[in-house]
Design a protein around this motif. Structure first.
Motif, mmCIF file in Angstrom:
data_model
loop_
_atom_site.group_PDB
_atom_site.id
_atom_site.type_symbol
_atom_site.label_atom_id
_atom_site.label_comp_id
_atom_site.label_asym_id
_atom_site.label_seq_id
_atom_site.Cartn_x
_atom_site.Cartn_y
_atom_site.Cartn_z
ATOM 1 N N SER A 53 51.649 25.344 -22.415
ATOM 2 C CA SER A 53 52.362 25.712 -23.640
ATOM 3 C C SER A 53 52.812 24.469 -24.411
ATOM 4 O O SER A 53 52.843 24.472 -25.649
ATOM 5 N N MET A 76 51.466 22.879 -28.168
ATOM 6 C CA MET A 76 52.373 22.495 -29.256
ATOM 7 C C MET A 76 52.173 21.048 -29.701
ATOM 8 O O MET A 76 52.674 20.651 -30.741
ATOM 9 N N SER A 77 51.459 20.272 -28.913
ATOM 10 C CA SER A 77 51.295 18.842 -29.181
ATOM 11 C C SER A 77 50.307 18.599 -30.313
ATOM 12 O O SER A 77 49.418 19.409 -30.571
ATOM 13 N N HIS A 103 59.151 17.955 -33.905
ATOM 14 C CA HIS A 103 58.293 18.288 -35.048
ATOM 15 C C HIS A 103 59.119 18.507 -36.316
ATOM 16 O O HIS A 103 58.709 18.086 -37.405
ATOM 17 N N GLN A 104 60.281 19.135 -36.188
ATOM 18 C CA GLN A 104 61.145 19.341 -37.353
ATOM 19 C C GLN A 104 61.604 18.008 -37.940
ATOM 20 O O GLN A 104 61.836 17.901 -39.142
ATOM 21 N N CYS A 128 63.897 17.309 -19.791
ATOM 22 C CA CYS A 128 63.714 18.736 -20.049
ATOM 23 C C CYS A 128 63.554 19.539 -18.763
ATOM 24 O O CYS A 128 62.964 19.076 -17.790
ATOM 25 N N GLU A 183 59.635 22.876 -24.649
ATOM 26 C CA GLU A 183 59.226 23.474 -25.915
ATOM 27 C C GLU A 183 60.315 23.300 -26.985
ATOM 28 O O GLU A 183 60.006 23.009 -28.142
ATOM 29 N N GLU A 184 61.587 23.440 -26.595
ATOM 30 C CA GLU A 184 62.689 23.230 -27.540
ATOM 31 C C GLU A 184 62.696 21.780 -28.038
ATOM 32 O O GLU A 184 62.923 21.532 -29.225
ATOM 33 N N ILE A 208 60.101 19.708 -28.227
ATOM 34 C CA ILE A 208 58.940 19.492 -29.096
ATOM 35 C C ILE A 208 59.201 20.104 -30.473
ATOM 36 O O ILE A 208 58.881 19.500 -31.508
ATOM 37 N N GLU A 209 59.781 21.298 -30.484
ATOM 38 C CA GLU A 209 60.107 21.943 -31.754
ATOM 39 C C GLU A 209 61.019 21.059 -32.601
ATOM 40 O O GLU A 209 60.786 20.861 -33.793
ATOM 41 N N GLU A 210 62.065 20.522 -31.984
ATOM 42 C CA GLU A 210 62.997 19.658 -32.711
ATOM 43 C C GLU A 210 62.316 18.370 -33.183
ATOM 44 O O GLU A 210 62.526 17.923 -34.307
#
Length: 183
Positions: free
Chosen positions: A143, A147-148, A94-95, A56, A87-88, A90-92
């Motif tokens: 940040s 998100m973690s 989590h999804q 990343c 962040e992108e 981590i978002e993926e």
């Protein structure tokens, strides 16, 4: 005692590695600047059949001669993806229902020796995990910590406040492998 020859170690070919069951762990590198550290993480990820490495931000990607120098081919066996921001990634994750833990010194962190995969994210039922390893100087971005699902910390007893990121990755990956593969 006799040192084993490479042929006696029965290592997998790259093709066999790609087909083999993996440790349900993704290693996320958050702005890791040293190509040698990136390569070392790939080599360790290969050793423990980690599912993937996510690169990343400023983290370099293969093919690269400096990464290869320490990965010794691990960059070819281990799946990897690049994300513009951590962040992108981590978002993926989590999804996809992946439990994400940053490796960072924070309030209320879980000490590595106290980590139990049976209870890590047990309230969500997740059995896939990701660990986020931070930049050599700044660590994991706040940040990303925010998100973690939590943070893991390796206790230290000397004068320094951190370990090299590739050493930290090796220690944490080993603990995941110990709890999953060596049960």
């Amino acid at each position: 005692m006799r040192k084993l020859r490479t042929i006696e170690m029965n290592r997998l070919s790259i093709e066999e590695f790609k087909e083999a069951d993996k440790l349900s762990l993704i290693v996320v590198l958050d702005d890791v600047r040293s190509l040698y550290n990136v390569g070392s993480v790939f080599r360790t990820a290969d050793a423990f059949r980690v599912e993937a490495v996510y690169l990343c931000g400023i983290t370099a990607t293969p093919p690269n001669a400096e990464i290869h120098k320490t990965a010794l081919g691990g960059e070819n066996s281990v799946d990897w993806r690049y994300f513009k921001t951590t962040e992108e990634a981590i978002e993926e994750l989590h999804q996809q229902g992946v439990c994400v833990y940053s490796v960072e010194q924070v309030e209320h962190s879980t000490k590595l020796q106290d980590m139990s995969l049976d209870t890590l994210c047990s309230n969500t039922g997740n059995t896939r995990y990701a660990i986020v390893m931070g930049n050599e100087v700044k660590g994991v971005k706040q940040s990303v910590v925010d998100m973690s699902d939590g943070c893991l910390e390796i206790p230290q007893f000397g004068t320094k406040h951190s370990l090299n990121v590739s050493v930290t990755a090796g220690i944490v990956i080993w603990e995941f492998a110990r709890q999953v593969l060596l049960k």
